[in-house]
Enzyme design. Structure first.
Site, short mmCIF file in Angstrom:
data_model
loop_
_atom_site.label_atom_id
_atom_site.label_comp_id
_atom_site.label_asym_id
_atom_site.label_seq_id
_atom_site.Cartn_x
_atom_site.Cartn_y
_atom_site.Cartn_z
N HIS A 72 -9.74 37.28 9.43
CA HIS A 72 -11.13 37.68 9.15
C HIS A 72 -11.50 37.28 7.73
O HIS A 72 -10.82 37.66 6.78
CB HIS A 72 -11.28 39.19 9.31
CG HIS A 72 -11.32 39.63 10.74
ND1 HIS A 72 -11.70 40.89 11.13
CD2 HIS A 72 -11.04 38.95 11.88
CE1 HIS A 72 -11.65 40.97 12.45
NE2 HIS A 72 -11.24 39.81 12.93
N TYR A 200 -17.83 48.76 8.59
CA TYR A 200 -17.70 50.04 7.91
C TYR A 200 -19.11 50.62 7.80
O TYR A 200 -19.97 50.02 7.15
CB TYR A 200 -17.13 49.86 6.50
CG TYR A 200 -15.66 49.51 6.45
CD1 TYR A 200 -15.22 48.21 6.67
CD2 TYR A 200 -14.71 50.49 6.18
CE1 TYR A 200 -13.86 47.89 6.63
CE2 TYR A 200 -13.35 50.18 6.14
CZ TYR A 200 -12.94 48.89 6.36
OH TYR A 200 -11.60 48.59 6.32
N PRO A 292 -7.29 56.14 4.45
CA PRO A 292 -7.21 54.81 5.07
C PRO A 292 -8.40 53.90 4.87
O PRO A 292 -8.36 52.74 5.28
CB PRO A 292 -7.03 55.14 6.56
CG PRO A 292 -7.57 56.51 6.72
CD PRO A 292 -7.36 57.22 5.44
N LYS A 296 -5.22 50.19 2.84
CA LYS A 296 -4.20 49.86 1.85
C LYS A 296 -2.80 50.42 2.15
O LYS A 296 -1.81 49.95 1.57
CB LYS A 296 -4.63 50.36 0.46
CG LYS A 296 -5.73 49.53 -0.16
CD LYS A 296 -5.22 48.20 -0.67
CE LYS A 296 -6.31 47.18 -0.84
NZ LYS A 296 -6.41 46.17 0.20
N TYR A 384 -10.02 44.46 -1.59
CA TYR A 384 -9.78 44.58 -0.14
C TYR A 384 -8.77 43.53 0.34
O TYR A 384 -7.87 43.84 1.13
CB TYR A 384 -11.11 44.44 0.62
CG TYR A 384 -11.00 44.86 2.07
CD1 TYR A 384 -11.35 46.15 2.47
CD2 TYR A 384 -10.55 43.98 3.04
CE1 TYR A 384 -11.25 46.55 3.79
CE2 TYR A 384 -10.44 44.36 4.37
CZ TYR A 384 -10.80 45.65 4.74
OH TYR A 384 -10.68 46.03 6.06
P1 FAD Z 1 6.18 55.41 7.91
O1 FAD Z 1 5.50 54.39 8.73
O2 FAD Z 1 5.68 56.80 7.94
O3 FAD Z 1 7.70 55.39 8.32
C1 FAD Z 1 8.61 56.39 7.96
C2 FAD Z 1 9.72 56.47 8.99
O4 FAD Z 1 10.68 57.41 8.57
C3 FAD Z 1 9.21 56.95 10.34
O5 FAD Z 1 9.67 56.08 11.35
C4 FAD Z 1 9.77 58.36 10.47
O6 FAD Z 1 10.01 58.72 11.81
C5 FAD Z 1 11.04 58.24 9.66
N1 FAD Z 1 11.50 59.52 9.11
C6 FAD Z 1 10.77 60.50 8.54
N2 FAD Z 1 11.55 61.52 8.14
C7 FAD Z 1 12.82 61.16 8.47
C8 FAD Z 1 14.07 61.80 8.32
N3 FAD Z 1 14.18 63.01 7.74
N4 FAD Z 1 15.17 61.17 8.76
C9 FAD Z 1 15.09 59.93 9.34
N5 FAD Z 1 13.91 59.29 9.52
C10 FAD Z 1 12.80 59.88 9.07
N6 FAD Z 1 -2.90 52.92 6.90
C11 FAD Z 1 -3.89 52.06 6.95
O7 FAD Z 1 -3.91 51.14 6.11
N7 FAD Z 1 -4.86 52.18 7.92
C12 FAD Z 1 -4.82 53.17 8.88
O8 FAD Z 1 -5.69 53.24 9.74
C13 FAD Z 1 -3.79 54.07 8.85
N8 FAD Z 1 -3.72 55.07 9.75
C14 FAD Z 1 -2.69 55.95 9.66
C15 FAD Z 1 -2.61 57.01 10.57
C16 FAD Z 1 -1.58 57.95 10.48
C17 FAD Z 1 -1.51 59.08 11.49
C18 FAD Z 1 -0.63 57.84 9.44
C19 FAD Z 1 0.47 58.87 9.29
C20 FAD Z 1 -0.72 56.78 8.55
C21 FAD Z 1 -1.73 55.84 8.64
N9 FAD Z 1 -1.84 54.78 7.76
C22 FAD Z 1 -2.84 53.91 7.82
C23 FAD Z 1 -0.89 54.56 6.72
C24 FAD Z 1 0.18 53.53 7.14
O9 FAD Z 1 0.40 53.62 8.51
C25 FAD Z 1 1.38 53.84 6.32
O10 FAD Z 1 1.05 53.58 4.97
C26 FAD Z 1 2.63 53.06 6.70
O11 FAD Z 1 3.08 53.48 7.96
C27 FAD Z 1 3.72 53.27 5.67
O12 FAD Z 1 4.93 52.81 6.14
P2 FAD Z 1 6.28 53.53 5.74
O13 FAD Z 1 7.35 52.71 6.41
O14 FAD Z 1 6.34 53.72 4.29
O15 FAD Z 1 6.20 54.97 6.38
C1 DHB Z 2 -8.06 49.81 10.48
C2 DHB Z 2 -7.69 50.88 9.74
C3 DHB Z 2 -8.22 51.06 8.49
O1 DHB Z 2 -7.86 52.12 7.76
C4 DHB Z 2 -9.13 50.18 7.96
O2 DHB Z 2 -9.66 50.41 6.74
C5 DHB Z 2 -9.50 49.09 8.70
C6 DHB Z 2 -8.96 48.90 9.97
C7 DHB Z 2 -7.50 49.61 11.83
O3 DHB Z 2 -6.70 50.46 12.26
O4 DHB Z 2 -7.84 48.63 12.49
#
Ligand code: FAD
Ligand code: DHB
Length: 393
Positions: A72, A200, A292, A296, A384
């Site tokens: 995009h 948005y 979100p 980022k 962005y």
């Molecule tokens: P995570 O993806 O959270 O991975 C952590 C892992 O550790 C998980 O698999 C978990 O099961 C595991 N874990 C936790 N505790 C333990 C433990 N005690 N022992 C063993 N394993 C453990 N970001 C965006 O940019 N846009 C979005 O729309 C967006 N939507 C989101 C919606 C939700 C519900 C959430 C929670 C986050 C969202 N985010 C979004 C943020 C983005 O998904 C995260 O920043 C990203 O997943 C970070 O990755 P991570 O690997 O650091 O953490």
């Molecule tokens: C999506 C999530 C976001 O937080 C965003 O800013 C844009 C797109 C998505 O899940 O597609």
């Protein structure tokens, strides 16, 4: 059991770290409390910065993303039912790729397992020990037995509710937090996107975001209150609300479809500093959370891992520890810039219940300024698409 780097968590941070270290000849074991199916099915982020795309390619997991990802070159901001395009290509010469976190996760798990890597799913009761000395250990339960993983370093990639950050002595941590008075209701649907780029939308009923996953799947978000329940949001109500908030021709074109997933996400800004304690390194959501709106969260997790993988590789290949020493400060400079941008996008586009009407008028003036000013759009676009990586080492 023994490995070089013990990783807690198989989200994007833990998996990508493991993959990048593998390519540098460094051994890892990942401990994950959920099942593989659960981890692969968790619908979350969808927008990848160019730097994230480049790193996934560098990590040799970009093949499907290059084929299926949607590039995009801009986004739309909707105000009063009118779309205003922010042209990333013209403003900053860059683009983003829409490719779901579920797909990034599947590609990484497949790549790790193909090399025989150890990802231990469904462990329980993970505890981390000895990271203030030279011989850290991770203890965990597996199939009813207690096991121990000895390692040189621990990577806390276990997300915002993980065990690693919580195991750091409180006095060693400074935390910063801001909770927003709203949440996002997200729905993944089987319906073609209503536009070819993300929308948005500011609306007096609240924010809405139209996103997508593929030419046949749309991802919808609407602002709701944090205490609402999913059963109050039947699919038709979500579509009706989205139509109202998008308005204009976009609303007329909106197609409904089968709901594949629906969830409510509270909105929070959070940073824990520093991101390193002896031989324990925090990465991604374990150290910081952004609301979100600026897309980022996932990109920031990837940026941390890029710095950590390079620092650990330098330690193992040439005995250098200066990059490990610089890890926290290097990451936090980017983290705080992403915090600022995510807070700003969130503040710009959401309705703040009960706020002084003066602040509402200022918010509207700011949106009008952004959609009317090339300088303001350039600042939005630059953030962005992702700020440049700081070069280390
Ligand atoms: P995570 O993806 O959270 O991975 C952590 C892992 O550790 C998980 O698999 C978990 O099961 C595991 N874990 C936790 N505790 C333990 C433990 N005690 N022992 C063993 N394993 C453990 N970001 C965006 O940019 N846009 C979005 O729309 C967006 N939507 C989101 C919606 C939700 C519900 C959430 C929670 C986050 C969202 N985010 C979004 C943020 C983005 O998904 C995260 O920043 C990203 O997943 C970070 O990755 P991570 O690997 O650091 O953490
Ligand atoms: C999506 C999530 C976001 O937080 C965003 O800013 C844009 C797109 C998505 O899940 O597609």
């Amino acid at each position: 059991m023994r490995t070089q780097v013990g990783i807690v968590g198989s989200g994007p941070s833990g998996l990508l770290l493991s993959q990048l270290l593998h390519l540098q000849g460094v051994e890892t074991v990942i401990l994950e409390r959920r099942s593989r199916a659960y981890v692969e099915g968790r619908v979350r982020a969808g927008v990848l910065e160019q730097g994230t795309v480049d790193l996934l390619n560098e990590a040799a997991v970009g093949e499907r993303m290059r084929r299926e990802g949607l590039v995009h070159h801009g986004i739309h901001i909707s105000l009063d039912g009118r779309l205003h395009r922010i042209d990333f290509q013209a403003l900053v010469g860059s683009a983003v790729t829409v490719y779901g976190q579920t797909e990034v996760t599947k590609d990484l798990i497949e790549a790790r397992l193909a090399t025989g890597a150890e990802i231990v799913f469904e462990v329980d009761n993970v505890t981390v020990h000895g990271f203030d000395g030279a011989r850290p250990k991770i203890r965990f339960g597996q199939d009813g037995r207690r096991r121990e993983l000895a390692c040189d370093f621990i990577a806390g990639c276990d997300g915002s509710h993980g065990v690693c950050r919580q195991s750091v002595p409180q006095a060693a941590l400074t935390t910063h937090e801001r909770v927003y008075p709203f949440a996002w209701l997200g729905m993944l649907v089987e319906a073609p996107p209503v536009a070819d780029e993300l929308i948005y939308a500011w609306h007096e009923r609240g924010f809405a975001l139209f996103s997508m996953r593929s030419p046949t799947r749309s991802r919808l978000y609407i602002q709701c209150t944090p205490d609402e329940h999913l059963d109050e949001w039947l699919d038709d109500r979500v579509f009706d609300e989205l139509r109202l908030r998008l308005g204009g021709q976009t609303a007329e074109r909106l197609q409904t479809g089968r709901c594949l997933e629906k969830g409510i996400t509270p909105m929070r800004s959070f940073v824990a500093e520093p991101m390193r304690f002896g031989r324990l390194f925090l990465a991604g959501d374990a150290a910081h959370i952004v609301p979100p709106t600026g897309a980022k969260g996932l990109n920031l997790a990837v940026a941390d891992v890029r710095v950590l993988a390079r620092a650990l590789a330098a330690f193992y290949t040439s005995g250098r520890s200066d990059l490990l020493d610089a890890y926290s400060a290097t990451c936090l400079r980017r983290v705080w810039k992403a915090q600022r941008f995510s807070w700003w996008m969130t503040s710009l586009l959401h309705r703040f219940p009960g706020r002084n009407p003066y602040d509402d008028r200022v918010q509207r003036a700011e949106i009008e300024y952004v959609v009317g000013s090339r300088a303001a759009q350039q600042a939005l676009a630059e953030n962005y698409v992702g700020l440049p990586f700081e070069e280390t080492g």
